[in-house]
Scaffold this motif. Structure first.
Motif, PDB file in Angstrom:
ATOM      1  N   PHE A 179      41.568  11.813  11.470  1.00  0.00           N
ATOM      2  CA  PHE A 179      41.057  10.445  11.437  1.00  0.00           C
ATOM      3  C   PHE A 179      39.533  10.491  11.418  1.00  0.00           C
ATOM      4  O   PHE A 179      38.913  11.554  11.560  1.00  0.00           O
ATOM      5  CB  PHE A 179      41.553   9.643  12.637  1.00  0.00           C
ATOM      6  CG  PHE A 179      40.975  10.085  13.956  1.00  0.00           C
ATOM      7  CD1 PHE A 179      39.952   9.370  14.571  1.00  0.00           C
ATOM      8  CD2 PHE A 179      41.454  11.221  14.596  1.00  0.00           C
ATOM      9  CE1 PHE A 179      39.423   9.770  15.786  1.00  0.00           C
ATOM     10  CE2 PHE A 179      40.927  11.639  15.811  1.00  0.00           C
ATOM     11  CZ  PHE A 179      39.913  10.902  16.409  1.00  0.00           C
ATOM     12  N   TYR A 180      38.938   9.319  11.260  1.00  0.00           N
ATOM     13  CA  TYR A 180      37.482   9.186  11.246  1.00  0.00           C
ATOM     14  C   TYR A 180      37.012   8.482  12.513  1.00  0.00           C
ATOM     15  O   TYR A 180      37.619   7.503  12.953  1.00  0.00           O
ATOM     16  CB  TYR A 180      37.022   8.390  10.033  1.00  0.00           C
ATOM     17  CG  TYR A 180      37.195   9.115   8.725  1.00  0.00           C
ATOM     18  CD1 TYR A 180      36.168   9.919   8.215  1.00  0.00           C
ATOM     19  CD2 TYR A 180      38.371   9.000   7.993  1.00  0.00           C
ATOM     20  CE1 TYR A 180      36.326  10.587   7.006  1.00  0.00           C
ATOM     21  CE2 TYR A 180      38.534   9.661   6.787  1.00  0.00           C
ATOM     22  CZ  TYR A 180      37.508  10.461   6.299  1.00  0.00           C
ATOM     23  OH  TYR A 180      37.668  11.120   5.112  1.00  0.00           O
ATOM     24  N   ALA A 181      35.921   8.977  13.077  1.00  0.00           N
ATOM     25  CA  ALA A 181      35.261   8.317  14.202  1.00  0.00           C
ATOM     26  C   ALA A 181      33.900   7.829  13.739  1.00  0.00           C
ATOM     27  O   ALA A 181      33.160   8.562  13.086  1.00  0.00           O
ATOM     28  CB  ALA A 181      35.105   9.280  15.369  1.00  0.00           C
ATOM     29  N   GLY A 182      33.563   6.598  14.085  1.00  0.00           N
ATOM     30  CA  GLY A 182      32.302   6.021  13.655  1.00  0.00           C
ATOM     31  C   GLY A 182      32.441   5.261  12.351  1.00  0.00           C
ATOM     32  O   GLY A 182      33.468   5.336  11.669  1.00  0.00           O
ATOM     33  N   ALA A 350      40.574   5.839   5.925  1.00  0.00           N
ATOM     34  CA  ALA A 350      39.161   6.133   5.731  1.00  0.00           C
ATOM     35  C   ALA A 350      38.328   4.905   6.079  1.00  0.00           C
ATOM     36  O   ALA A 350      38.823   3.766   6.053  1.00  0.00           O
ATOM     37  CB  ALA A 350      38.913   6.557   4.284  1.00  0.00           C
ATOM     38  N   VAL A 351      37.074   5.131   6.390  1.00  0.00           N
ATOM     39  CA  VAL A 351      36.173   4.034   6.723  1.00  0.00           C
ATOM     40  C   VAL A 351      35.561   3.493   5.436  1.00  0.00           C
ATOM     41  O   VAL A 351      34.939   4.242   4.682  1.00  0.00           O
ATOM     42  CB  VAL A 351      35.054   4.506   7.667  1.00  0.00           C
ATOM     43  CG1 VAL A 351      34.141   3.344   8.034  1.00  0.00           C
ATOM     44  CG2 VAL A 351      35.650   5.133   8.915  1.00  0.00           C
ATOM     45  N   PRO A 352      35.729   2.200   5.153  1.00  0.00           N
ATOM     46  CA  PRO A 352      35.124   1.638   3.937  1.00  0.00           C
ATOM     47  C   PRO A 352      33.601   1.749   3.974  1.00  0.00           C
ATOM     48  O   PRO A 352      32.999   1.879   5.039  1.00  0.00           O
ATOM     49  CB  PRO A 352      35.575   0.173   3.958  1.00  0.00           C
ATOM     50  CG  PRO A 352      36.718   0.128   4.907  1.00  0.00           C
ATOM     51  CD  PRO A 352      36.463   1.193   5.928  1.00  0.00           C
ATOM     52  N   SER A 353      32.987   1.699   2.820  1.00  0.00           N
ATOM     53  CA  SER A 353      31.532   1.720   2.761  1.00  0.00           C
ATOM     54  C   SER A 353      30.969   0.380   3.223  1.00  0.00           C
ATOM     55  O   SER A 353      31.667  -0.631   3.257  1.00  0.00           O
ATOM     56  CB  SER A 353      31.063   2.020   1.337  1.00  0.00           C
ATOM     57  OG  SER A 353      31.561   1.046   0.433  1.00  0.00           O
ATOM     58  N   ALA A 354      29.678   0.381   3.579  1.00  0.00           N
ATOM     59  CA  ALA A 354      29.030  -0.858   4.010  1.00  0.00           C
ATOM     60  C   ALA A 354      29.032  -1.867   2.859  1.00  0.00           C
ATOM     61  O   ALA A 354      28.963  -1.480   1.697  1.00  0.00           O
ATOM     62  CB  ALA A 354      27.598  -0.539   4.437  1.00  0.00           C
ATOM     63  N   PRO A 355      29.172  -3.177   3.141  1.00  0.00           N
ATOM     64  CA  PRO A 355      29.162  -3.810   4.464  1.00  0.00           C
ATOM     65  C   PRO A 355      30.550  -4.031   5.045  1.00  0.00           C
ATOM     66  O   PRO A 355      30.686  -4.781   6.011  1.00  0.00           O
ATOM     67  CB  PRO A 355      28.489  -5.155   4.167  1.00  0.00           C
ATOM     68  CG  PRO A 355      29.013  -5.500   2.802  1.00  0.00           C
ATOM     69  CD  PRO A 355      29.086  -4.192   2.047  1.00  0.00           C
ATOM     70  N   GLN A 359      34.663  -2.633  11.180  1.00  0.00           N
ATOM     71  CA  GLN A 359      35.974  -3.255  11.351  1.00  0.00           C
ATOM     72  C   GLN A 359      36.317  -3.480  12.817  1.00  0.00           C
ATOM     73  O   GLN A 359      35.838  -2.774  13.705  1.00  0.00           O
ATOM     74  CB  GLN A 359      37.046  -2.379  10.698  1.00  0.00           C
ATOM     75  CG  GLN A 359      36.890  -2.198   9.203  1.00  0.00           C
ATOM     76  CD  GLN A 359      37.822  -1.115   8.680  1.00  0.00           C
ATOM     77  OE1 GLN A 359      38.053  -0.100   9.326  1.00  0.00           O
ATOM     78  NE2 GLN A 359      38.366  -1.334   7.496  1.00  0.00           N
ATOM     79  N   TYR A 360      37.197  -4.450  13.017  1.00  0.00           N
ATOM     80  CA  TYR A 360      37.828  -4.656  14.311  1.00  0.00           C
ATOM     81  C   TYR A 360      39.150  -3.893  14.345  1.00  0.00           C
ATOM     82  O   TYR A 360      39.549  -3.282  13.355  1.00  0.00           O
ATOM     83  CB  TYR A 360      38.038  -6.143  14.552  1.00  0.00           C
ATOM     84  CG  TYR A 360      36.734  -6.909  14.617  1.00  0.00           C
ATOM     85  CD1 TYR A 360      35.981  -6.923  15.793  1.00  0.00           C
ATOM     86  CD2 TYR A 360      36.234  -7.587  13.509  1.00  0.00           C
ATOM     87  CE1 TYR A 360      34.768  -7.606  15.860  1.00  0.00           C
ATOM     88  CE2 TYR A 360      35.026  -8.271  13.565  1.00  0.00           C
ATOM     89  CZ  TYR A 360      34.295  -8.271  14.743  1.00  0.00           C
ATOM     90  OH  TYR A 360      33.101  -8.924  14.800  1.00  0.00           O
ATOM     91  N   ALA A 361      39.832  -3.924  15.480  1.00  0.00           N
ATOM     92  CA  ALA A 361      41.038  -3.114  15.658  1.00  0.00           C
ATOM     93  C   ALA A 361      42.116  -3.407  14.628  1.00  0.00           C
ATOM     94  O   ALA A 361      42.940  -2.548  14.317  1.00  0.00           O
ATOM     95  CB  ALA A 361      41.595  -3.323  17.067  1.00  0.00           C
ATOM     96  N   TRP A 362      42.132  -4.620  14.064  1.00  0.00           N
ATOM     97  CA  TRP A 362      43.166  -4.981  13.089  1.00  0.00           C
ATOM     98  C   TRP A 362      42.776  -4.583  11.664  1.00  0.00           C
ATOM     99  O   TRP A 362      43.447  -4.959  10.705  1.00  0.00           O
ATOM    100  CB  TRP A 362      43.465  -6.476  13.160  1.00  0.00           C
ATOM    101  CG  TRP A 362      42.225  -7.332  13.168  1.00  0.00           C
ATOM    102  CD1 TRP A 362      41.540  -7.821  12.097  1.00  0.00           C
ATOM    103  CD2 TRP A 362      41.514  -7.788  14.327  1.00  0.00           C
ATOM    104  NE1 TRP A 362      40.451  -8.549  12.499  1.00  0.00           N
ATOM    105  CE2 TRP A 362      40.406  -8.545  13.864  1.00  0.00           C
ATOM    106  CE3 TRP A 362      41.710  -7.636  15.696  1.00  0.00           C
ATOM    107  CZ2 TRP A 362      39.499  -9.138  14.749  1.00  0.00           C
ATOM    108  CZ3 TRP A 362      40.799  -8.217  16.557  1.00  0.00           C
ATOM    109  CH2 TRP A 362      39.719  -8.970  16.093  1.00  0.00           C
ATOM    110  N   GLY A 363      41.681  -3.835  11.481  1.00  0.00           N
ATOM    111  CA  GLY A 363      41.337  -3.267  10.190  1.00  0.00           C
ATOM    112  C   GLY A 363      40.563  -4.163   9.260  1.00  0.00           C
ATOM    113  O   GLY A 363      40.545  -3.937   8.042  1.00  0.00           O
TER     114      GLY A 363
END
Length: 524
Positions: A179-182, A350-355, A359-363
């Motif tokens: 998973f990804y952190a940050g 994966a973490v989407p790019s900015a902006p 995200q909140y817990a619900w993605g």
């Protein structure tokens, strides 16, 4: 043996010898029913038989239909010798030839924890996860479950009159995986060693790998306004203990924050000395906190109750660091780490790019705040604006944050049987209220005490003293090693973001109206 009187929230009572004793009813979404206790022929163990049932259960085996995971009941036993009012943890049998049984629709795993019993260091069973054996969703009932209680390990001979309680809380399995952190923008976010991109966690216990991705890369972006108090930054890294729970390995997380009903059971199932002293009693009558103390003078044991039955379903606020750690030890659980918090929220995505990354817990980066309550104080309490999926503070024109609700909402209050993940405010795995409602205390990365945590579990016994007898390597009751994640009903919406770490090293150990608790356990 005679059947125990059925109650809610798993507070089921029966006598080990000959007498059945009723207990007070405390309500929640999980029930333990029809408890009986029968001594085995070895005169060392007994079969504790019961039925456990809860709503909104699931198991998914194909990722084509959703995250591949399930929910479970964490079930454990408490007992007292009548007429003594001191309660103890009932240890389960382990090893070959155990007599634990579940029905055909269920499966189970016993969780063990180190303990010292009669002067010997042992590793007894402290509880069991019970869950669906096959795919399904909705109400789930495991009928006539039997757990083998090793009462000899508890110092009993079998001739005593013993009152037994079977307790249960809902958990969610977070599977092993990367998973990804940050993210790319949140305050104090964790980043990769070679860039400001999110850190990728794809192993748990290999130190050489951890150095490559973590030991030198546990950095927080200390740009303007970060102020998270880490002892590392963009330029200086720190080493983690190899056994620090990094989130890659599978673990179970409490589906809801500790409820007031669950906390009342804890207050009532400890020693007389602890009950009478009110050691873990918040003693608050505000911000929707409904726990009250009765008696407790002289040799008369105190008892704890709720002002209203509906208070049992509400997340429990005013929990100090000592309160949360003691509760988790008593329940055979442990605190979660910062990395486990992010894995429990984001899942494997994966973490989407900015902006679109904060995200909140619900993605999602969108949030619908609760503006009021419907059926307030009832077991079906919900936000008055049906689109709401979170309880956070309101930001005014002068940037001042004010609370909209007067306290925490009912646990699971944003979900319905047909609601989407976003509407329910649920994490990738189906865990509730990880963003908003009450702050989550997590074992931090930003100080040496937190980084030495090795993920050991509570063994069910907190002792009769003023302070709990906690497992070694746990953060201490003064809050050192702990921090906060996820925001609350009275905080800025940004604090509810998955990767926001503004309070990740806030060691405030006090009782505040926005402080709650939640536990996890490494998957057996």
């Amino acid at each position: 043996m005679r059947n125990c009187k059925s109650t809610l929230l798993g507070a089921l009572v029966c006598l080990f010898a000959v007498i059945a004793v009723p207990c007070k009813v405390l309500a929640s979404g999980i029930q333990v029913l029809n408890t009986t206790v029968t001594t085995n022929s070895d005169k060392k163990t007994a079969q504790v038989k019961f039925t456990v049932t809860w709503d909104h259960s699931w198991r998914i085996s194909s990722e084509a239909t959703g995250p591949k995971n399930w929910d479970a009941a964490w079930v454990f036993i408490k007992f007292r010798e009548v007429p003594n009012e001191d309660w103890y943890h009932g240890y389960l049998a382990t090893g070959t030839g155990v007599k634990h049984k579940v029905p055909d629709n269920a499966d189970y795993k016993v969780g063990t924890s180190p303990a010292n019993i009669n002067g010997k260091d042992v590793n007894p069973g402290v509880g069991a996860f019970i869950y669906r054996k096959t795919d399904g969703n909705g109400n789930f009932t495991a009928q006539d479950v039997e757990l083998e209680w090793d009462y000899e390990a508890n110092g009993l001979t079998g001739g005593e009159q013993v009152e037994v309680c079977v307790l249960a809380t809902e958990m969610v399995y977070v599977p092993e995986g990367a998973f990804y952190a940050g993210d790319f923008s949140s305050t104090g976010r964790l980043i990769n060693y070679t860039s400001t991109a999110p850190a990728f966690i794809n192993a748990e216990t290999t130190p050489s790998h951890m150095r490559s991705y973590f030991s030198e890369s546990y950095k927080s972006w200390t740009g303007a306004g970060a102020g998270v108090g880490d002892d590392f930054d963009y330029y200086t890294g720190r080493n983690l203990d190899a056994n620090y729970p990094k989130g890659y390995a599978g673990f179970y997380c409490m589906k809801h924050e500790i409820t007031q009903g669950e906390y009342v059971l804890f207050l009532n199932k400890v020693s007389v000395a602890v009950k009478n002293a009110g050691t873990y009693f918040p003693n608050k009558a505000e911000a929707r906190h409904g726990i009250v103390k009765n008696g407790g003078t002289g040799t008369t044991p105190a008892s704890y109750d709720l002002k209203n039955a509906g208070d049992a379903f509400r997340a429990c606020n005013f929990l100090s660091a000592k309160d949360v750690l003691a509760y988790l030890d008593w329940a055979g659980l442990r605190p979660m780490t910062e990395l486990e918090y992010e894995k429990a929220c984001r899942g494997t995505l994966a973490v989407p790019s900015a902006p679109n990354n904060t995200q909140y817990a619900w993605g999602s980066i969108s949030i619908n705040n609760a503006l009021g309550l419907s059926n307030e104080g009832m077991n079906n309490e919900a936000p008055s604006n049906v689109e709401a999926n979170c309880a956070v503070g309101k930001v005014g024109s002068d940037s001042k944050v004010t609370a909209v609700l007067s306290g925490p909402i009912r646990s699971g209050g944003f979900a319905t049987p047909v609601s989407s993940r976003t509407k329910a405010g649920a994490t990738y795995w189906g865990i509730m209220e990880m963003s908003g409602n009450l702050w989550e205390r997590c074992v931090g990365l930003g100080n040496a005490t937190g980084r030495t945590f090795i993920g050991n579990h509570g063994n069910g016994e907190i002792g009769p003293g003023v302070n709990p007898d906690l497992p070694g390597t746990w953060p201490n009751i003064n809050g050192t090693g702990l921090g906060f994640r996820g925001g609350s009903f009275e905080d800025h919406p940004d604090r509810a973001r998955i990767s926001d770490r503004l309070k990740a090293n806030d060691t405030d150990a006090s009782r505040q109206d926005s402080y709650g608790g939640r536990g996890v356990r490494t998957a057996p």
